[in-house]
Design a protein around this motif. Structure first.
Motif, mmCIF file in Angstrom:
data_model
loop_
_atom_site.group_PDB
_atom_site.id
_atom_site.type_symbol
_atom_site.label_atom_id
_atom_site.label_comp_id
_atom_site.label_asym_id
_atom_site.label_seq_id
_atom_site.Cartn_x
_atom_site.Cartn_y
_atom_site.Cartn_z
ATOM 1 N N PHE A 89 0.860 -1.175 0.000
ATOM 2 C CA PHE A 89 0.000 0.000 0.000
ATOM 3 C C PHE A 89 0.901 1.231 0.000
ATOM 4 O O PHE A 89 1.496 1.567 1.014
ATOM 5 N N GLN A 109 -6.321 3.820 -5.855
ATOM 6 C CA GLN A 109 -6.059 3.453 -4.469
ATOM 7 C C GLN A 109 -7.289 2.764 -3.857
ATOM 8 O O GLN A 109 -7.167 1.846 -3.056
ATOM 9 N N LEU A 113 -7.646 -0.593 -1.423
ATOM 10 C CA LEU A 113 -8.331 -0.565 -0.122
ATOM 11 C C LEU A 113 -9.482 -1.571 -0.091
ATOM 12 O O LEU A 113 -9.680 -2.270 0.908
ATOM 13 N N GLU A 117 -9.921 -4.809 2.421
ATOM 14 C CA GLU A 117 -11.151 -4.996 3.198
ATOM 15 C C GLU A 117 -11.824 -6.334 2.878
ATOM 16 O O GLU A 117 -12.246 -7.064 3.780
ATOM 17 N N THR A 145 -5.070 1.171 6.662
ATOM 18 C CA THR A 145 -5.120 -0.257 6.314
ATOM 19 C C THR A 145 -5.586 -1.110 7.498
ATOM 20 O O THR A 145 -6.342 -2.057 7.312
ATOM 21 N N LEU A 148 -9.302 -1.028 7.928
ATOM 22 C CA LEU A 148 -10.028 -1.831 6.939
ATOM 23 C C LEU A 148 -9.882 -3.330 7.168
ATOM 24 O O LEU A 148 -10.398 -4.132 6.398
#
Length: 160
Positions: A89, A109, A113, A117, A145, A148
């Motif tokens: 990330f 992005q 994400l 998740e 991060t 999530l």
């Protein structure tokens, strides 16, 4: 027709035999990573995961990825037996992320994400990593991060 005797298979040395017998006891597993994004060929990777699972029951498997794929890939990976992912990330800032990663095919992005998740929702172990690129807010990347569902976060060295 000349008949040749069957070739004999040499017996492994006792040291090699011992290693073979112990294989798996301290085997760190299989990691799909390296030159290029492994999930660009997720169908092939899933086939490989199923084959590994069939032959090496219980062996740990992990994919190192940027997560810039459709979230449906997460389900396919889980169904193929994957239980652990490491997601690079790049940055919590969307513009900085786009500059560093230069994603293609309209990916952003947000895709990375969503990948983090979804893998977390599916019960996978998710490790997020961020490189110490100058200007990147590591603390924000960690916070985002982990919120999530990432179960671990690791900083990586920056090599210009």
């Amino acid at each position: 027709m000349i008949r040749r005797p069957p070739r004999s298979t040499p017996k492994p040395s006792s040291a090699a035999s011992d290693v073979y017998k112990r294989q798996g006891e301290s085997d760190p597993g299989v990691v799909f990573a390296g030159y290029g994004e492994p999930l660009l060929r997720h169908d092939v990777l899933c086939d490989a995961l199923r084959e590994i699972r069939a032959r090496r029951h219980g062996i740990a498997t992990r994919v190192a990825t940027n997560g810039l794929v459709d979230v449906a890939v997460c389900d396919a990976l889980r169904d193929a037996g994957l239980r652990s992912v490491t997601v690079n990330f790049a940055s919590a800032d969307p513009d900085e992320y786009a500059r560093i990663m230069a994603p293609r095919d309209g990916r952003t992005q947000g895709d990375a994400l969503a990948f983090i998740e979804r893998c977390s929702e599916l019960g996978m172990e998710v490790e997020a990593t961020t490189t110490r690129t100058p200007g990147v807010d590591i603390a924000r990347a960690r916070e985002l991060t982990m919120a999530l569902g990432a179960s671990a976060f690791r900083e990586r060295e920056y090599f210009p």
